[in-house]
Design a protein around this motif. Structure first.
Motif, PDB file in Angstrom:
ATOM      1  N   TRP A 360      22.593  38.584  37.402  1.00  0.00           N
ATOM      2  CA  TRP A 360      22.412  39.365  36.417  1.00  0.00           C
ATOM      3  C   TRP A 360      21.250  40.200  35.614  1.00  0.00           C
ATOM      4  O   TRP A 360      20.104  39.587  36.472  1.00  0.00           O
ATOM      5  CB  TRP A 360      22.470  38.576  34.654  1.00  0.00           C
ATOM      6  N   LYS A 361      20.073  40.767  35.562  1.00  0.00           N
ATOM      7  CA  LYS A 361      19.673  41.703  36.062  1.00  0.00           C
ATOM      8  C   LYS A 361      18.930  41.811  33.688  1.00  0.00           C
ATOM      9  O   LYS A 361      19.703  42.319  33.069  1.00  0.00           O
ATOM     10  CB  LYS A 361      18.637  42.839  35.980  1.00  0.00           C
ATOM     11  N   LEU A 362      17.818  42.005  33.721  1.00  0.00           N
ATOM     12  CA  LEU A 362      16.722  42.101  32.085  1.00  0.00           C
ATOM     13  C   LEU A 362      16.264  44.249  32.269  1.00  0.00           C
ATOM     14  O   LEU A 362      15.614  44.124  33.426  1.00  0.00           O
ATOM     15  CB  LEU A 362      16.099  41.811  31.904  1.00  0.00           C
ATOM     16  N   VAL A 363      17.146  44.796  31.755  1.00  0.00           N
ATOM     17  CA  VAL A 363      16.500  46.371  32.232  1.00  0.00           C
ATOM     18  C   VAL A 363      16.285  46.702  31.153  1.00  0.00           C
ATOM     19  O   VAL A 363      16.358  46.918  29.893  1.00  0.00           O
ATOM     20  CB  VAL A 363      18.374  47.018  32.286  1.00  0.00           C
ATOM     21  N   ASP A 364      14.652  47.469  30.845  1.00  0.00           N
ATOM     22  CA  ASP A 364      14.428  48.215  30.048  1.00  0.00           C
ATOM     23  C   ASP A 364      14.932  49.622  29.918  1.00  0.00           C
ATOM     24  O   ASP A 364      14.290  50.244  30.600  1.00  0.00           O
ATOM     25  CB  ASP A 364      12.818  48.242  30.821  1.00  0.00           C
ATOM     26  N   LYS A 365      15.403  49.528  28.743  1.00  0.00           N
ATOM     27  CA  LYS A 365      15.570  51.374  28.021  1.00  0.00           C
ATOM     28  C   LYS A 365      14.838  51.480  27.577  1.00  0.00           C
ATOM     29  O   LYS A 365      15.680  53.306  27.752  1.00  0.00           O
ATOM     30  CB  LYS A 365      16.513  50.751  27.332  1.00  0.00           C
ATOM     31  N   ASN A 366      13.414  51.613  27.175  1.00  0.00           N
ATOM     32  CA  ASN A 366      12.434  52.205  26.578  1.00  0.00           C
ATOM     33  C   ASN A 366      12.341  53.391  28.561  1.00  0.00           C
ATOM     34  O   ASN A 366      11.163  54.950  27.861  1.00  0.00           O
ATOM     35  CB  ASN A 366      11.366  51.922  26.344  1.00  0.00           C
ATOM     36  N   ARG A 367      12.485  53.091  29.670  1.00  0.00           N
ATOM     37  CA  ARG A 367      11.615  53.489  30.998  1.00  0.00           C
ATOM     38  C   ARG A 367      12.945  54.998  30.766  1.00  0.00           C
ATOM     39  O   ARG A 367      13.980  54.493  30.467  1.00  0.00           O
ATOM     40  CB  ARG A 367      11.581  52.887  31.930  1.00  0.00           C
ATOM     41  N   SER A 392       6.457  47.746  21.347  1.00  0.00           N
ATOM     42  CA  SER A 392       7.465  47.764  21.238  1.00  0.00           C
ATOM     43  C   SER A 392       8.560  47.752  22.328  1.00  0.00           C
ATOM     44  O   SER A 392       8.304  48.184  22.790  1.00  0.00           O
ATOM     45  CB  SER A 392       8.073  48.307  20.125  1.00  0.00           C
ATOM     46  N   ALA A 393      10.002  47.330  22.923  1.00  0.00           N
ATOM     47  CA  ALA A 393      10.544  47.081  23.488  1.00  0.00           C
ATOM     48  C   ALA A 393      11.845  47.230  23.713  1.00  0.00           C
ATOM     49  O   ALA A 393      12.571  46.352  22.551  1.00  0.00           O
ATOM     50  CB  ALA A 393      10.091  46.638  24.268  1.00  0.00           C
ATOM     51  N   ASN A 394      13.387  48.179  23.899  1.00  0.00           N
ATOM     52  CA  ASN A 394      14.150  47.654  24.022  1.00  0.00           C
ATOM     53  C   ASN A 394      14.740  47.448  25.347  1.00  0.00           C
ATOM     54  O   ASN A 394      15.290  47.556  26.108  1.00  0.00           O
ATOM     55  CB  ASN A 394      14.440  48.947  23.296  1.00  0.00           C
ATOM     56  N   LEU A 395      15.483  46.751  25.582  1.00  0.00           N
ATOM     57  CA  LEU A 395      15.919  45.729  26.648  1.00  0.00           C
ATOM     58  C   LEU A 395      17.444  45.349  26.595  1.00  0.00           C
ATOM     59  O   LEU A 395      18.062  45.366  25.897  1.00  0.00           O
ATOM     60  CB  LEU A 395      14.993  43.923  26.724  1.00  0.00           C
ATOM     61  N   LYS A 396      17.973  44.773  27.908  1.00  0.00           N
ATOM     62  CA  LYS A 396      19.646  45.516  27.655  1.00  0.00           C
ATOM     63  C   LYS A 396      20.263  43.883  29.258  1.00  0.00           C
ATOM     64  O   LYS A 396      19.860  44.473  30.105  1.00  0.00           O
ATOM     65  CB  LYS A 396      20.663  46.427  27.575  1.00  0.00           C
ATOM     66  N   VAL A 397      21.053  43.407  28.531  1.00  0.00           N
ATOM     67  CA  VAL A 397      21.116  42.172  29.654  1.00  0.00           C
ATOM     68  C   VAL A 397      22.454  42.894  30.325  1.00  0.00           C
ATOM     69  O   VAL A 397      23.131  43.277  29.804  1.00  0.00           O
ATOM     70  CB  VAL A 397      21.486  40.991  29.403  1.00  0.00           C
ATOM     71  N   GLU A 398      21.804  43.550  32.054  1.00  0.00           N
ATOM     72  CA  GLU A 398      23.641  43.737  32.826  1.00  0.00           C
ATOM     73  C   GLU A 398      24.105  43.342  33.764  1.00  0.00           C
ATOM     74  O   GLU A 398      23.286  42.400  34.571  1.00  0.00           O
ATOM     75  CB  GLU A 398      22.736  45.163  32.917  1.00  0.00           C
ATOM     76  N   ILE A 399      24.878  43.036  34.171  1.00  0.00           N
ATOM     77  CA  ILE A 399      25.057  42.613  35.725  1.00  0.00           C
ATOM     78  C   ILE A 399      24.562  43.901  36.557  1.00  0.00           C
ATOM     79  O   ILE A 399      24.334  45.413  36.385  1.00  0.00           O
ATOM     80  CB  ILE A 399      26.836  42.485  35.697  1.00  0.00           C
TER      81      ILE A 399
END
Length: 400
Positions: A360-367, A392-399
Motif C-alpha cells: 500500500w502507499k500514502l499518496v499526497d493529493k496536494n501535489r 496542511s496536507a491531504n493524504l490518501k491510502v491507496e493500493i
C-alpha cells in the motif's frame, strides 16, 4: 463689433447689419457679400448712363441691392434662408471632412489588435438583427442555422430498446455496485414476474441512492426493460412483463461485468471497504486473541506519537482511509515517522502494509500530479515542512 469694422471700411450701418445677418455673423462672408453688391451697383449705374437714362429691365436672376434688402418681402425671406442654408451646409461639410480625417488618423495610429477589435465590434453591430433572430430560436434550431452541416445525434430514448440497453450497460462498467444491484433486480423479476414487491422501486430509498442514484445509465436501463416513472419518485413495472427485454438487459449487464473497467473498480471498492472497516476499528479477524494483539500494537503506535499541539502554527494532516477522513494536528518540526506512527494508531495493519510490506502507499493529493510519499529509513527523519506537508496536507491510502 463686426458691424463697426464694416462701417470703418466705408459701408453703411444698415447694409452692414443685413450682410452680417445673411452671413450668420461671418465678417469675411459679409464683406464678400457687400463687395459683390457694390460691384453690381457700379455695373447698374454704368448701364443707366449709356441708355439715355432709360434703365433696362432687371434680369430675372438679378441680385437685389442692400437698400432693397431693408424692405422685408417673401423674396427677401427666401434669400436670407438660402444664404443661411448655404453657410450651414458648408459647416456640415467641413465637420464631415474633419471627422473623416480624425478616423483615418486614429486607424493609422491604432495597433493591429485594436483595429481587429474595432472591426469585430462593427461586425456585431451590423449583424445585430441576425443575432436577435438567432437567440429567439431553440438551441437545436439555432445550431442548425449556424452550422447547416452539423448532425445532432438522436436522443437515446428514441433509439431502439436493444441499443438503449447495450449503451446504458456499457456506461455502467466503472460502477460495479450499480451493475450488481441491477442484475439482482432483473433476476428477481424473472423468477417472480407477478410479485409486485420486485416490480416497484422507490428512488428515495437509501439502498437506491447508494447504488444507483449517481450511476450514469442505471435509470435508462430500467426504463428500457419496461419500468415507467410515476409520481413520488417511484419506478413501476406495469402490465405484462417483457421477458425478452429482461433477458437482453441481464445479458448486457453480464457482459459489462466481464470488462476490465468493472474489475478495476470492483477491486478498488473492496479495498476501500476494507480500509473503512480498519479506520472504524473493525477487525478483519474473528479470533479474540488476534483482536487483542492488534489492539495492543495500535496503542503502542499511539504512544510513540508526539503530543498533539493546540491550534496556531501547526500543520493539519488529513488522511483519507477508505471512505473515512482522519485528521490530526502536527508541529512543523515533527517528522514523517511521527505521521506513520499515527497511521499505525488508526490500524496496525496500515503501518505494516505501507512501511514493511510496501503493498500500500500514502499518496499526497496536494501535489500535481498526485504522487506517493517515498518512505525509507532516511525519509522517516524528514520534517513535515521539508516534505511540503506544512501548513496542511491531504493524504490518501491507496493500493500499489
Amino acid at each position: 463689433m463686426a458691424a463697426a469694422q464694416l462701417v470703418d471700411m466705408g459701408f453703411g450701418i444698415d447694409e452692414s447689419k443685413i450682410a452680417l445677418e445673411a452671413s450668420n455673423n461671418n465678417l469675411e462672408g459679409a464683406l464678400q457679400l457687400l463687395l459683390t453688391q457694390a460691384s453690381f451697383n457700379e455695373r447698374a449705374a454704368s448701364g443707366v448712363s449709356n441708355a439715355n437714362s432709360q434703365p433696362p429691365p432687371p434680369p430675372p436672376n438679378l441680385i437685389p441691392t442692400v437698400a432693397d434688402l431693408t424692405t422685408v418681402t417673401d423674396t427677401d425671406t427666401d434669400f436670407k434662408k438660402a444664404l443661411k442654408m448655404s453657410v450651414q451646409q458648408s459647416k456640415a461639410d467641413n465637420g464631415k471632412r474633419q471627422q473623416a480625417a480624425v478616423q483615418n488618423f486614429t486607424a493609422r495610429t491604432r495597433s493591429a489588435a485594436q483595429n481587429k477589435a474595432a472591426e469585430a465590434a462593427q461586425s456585431r453591430t451590423t449583424n445585430s438583427s441576425d443575432t436577435t433572430t438567432t437567440t429567439s430560436l431553440s438551441p437545436a434550431s439555432a445550431a442548425k442555422k449556424a452550422h447547416p452541416n452539423l448532425k445532432i445525434p438522436e436522443v437515446l430514448s428514441k433509439k431502439p430498446k436493444e441499443e438503449q440497453i447495450k449503451r446504458s450497460s456499457k456506461r455502467l462498467s466503472p460502477h460495479p455496485l450499480a451493475i450488481d444491484t441491477l442484475l439482482r433486480t432483473i433476476t428477481m423479476i424473472q423468477q417472480n414476474p407477478t410479485n409486485p414487491k420486485y416490480r416497484r422501486i422507490d428512488r428515495n430509498h437509501k439502498a437506491f441512492e447508494n447504488a444507483l442514484k449517481n450511476a450514469p445509465g442505471a435509470i435508462d436501463i430500467l426504463i428500457a426493460v419496461g419500468f415507467k416513472t410515476k409520481p413520488q419518485n417511484i419506478l413501476l413495472l406495469e402490465g405484462q412483463v417483457d421477458l425478452a427485454l429482461l433477458y437482453l438487459g441481464k445479458s448486457s449487464l453480464e457482459v459489462a461485468r466481464e470488462s476490465a473497467e468493472y474489475s478495476a473498480a470492483k477491486a478498488e471498492m473492496i479495498f476501500n471497504t476494507k480500509l473503512t472497516d480498519i479506520a472504524n476499528g473493525i477487525s478483519t479477524s474473528s479470533d479474540v486473541a488476534v483482536v487483542e494483539r492488534e489492539e495492543k500494537k495500535r496503542l503502542a503506535f499511539l504512544k510513540k506519537c508526539p503530543e498533539e499541539p493546540g491550534f496556531g502554527q501547526v500543520s493539519v494532516i488529513n488522511i483519507l482511509v477508505g471512505t473515512k477522513q482522519c485528521s490530526r494536528r502536527f508541529s512543523s518540526d515533527d517528522v514523517l515517522d511521527d505521521l506513520l506512527n499515527y497511521l499505525g494508531g488508526i490500524g496496525c495493519i496500515l503501518y505494516a502494509k505501507i512501511v514493511n510490506e510496501k503493498v500500500w502507499k500514502l499518496v499526497d493529493k496536494n501535489r500535481s500530479p498526485a504522487s506517493a510519499i517515498e518512505i525509507c529509513e532516511e525519509s522517516k527523519k524528514y520534517t513535515l515542512q521539508r516534505l511540503e506537508l506544512w501548513p496542511s496536507a491531504n493524504l490518501k491510502v491507496e493500493i500499489c
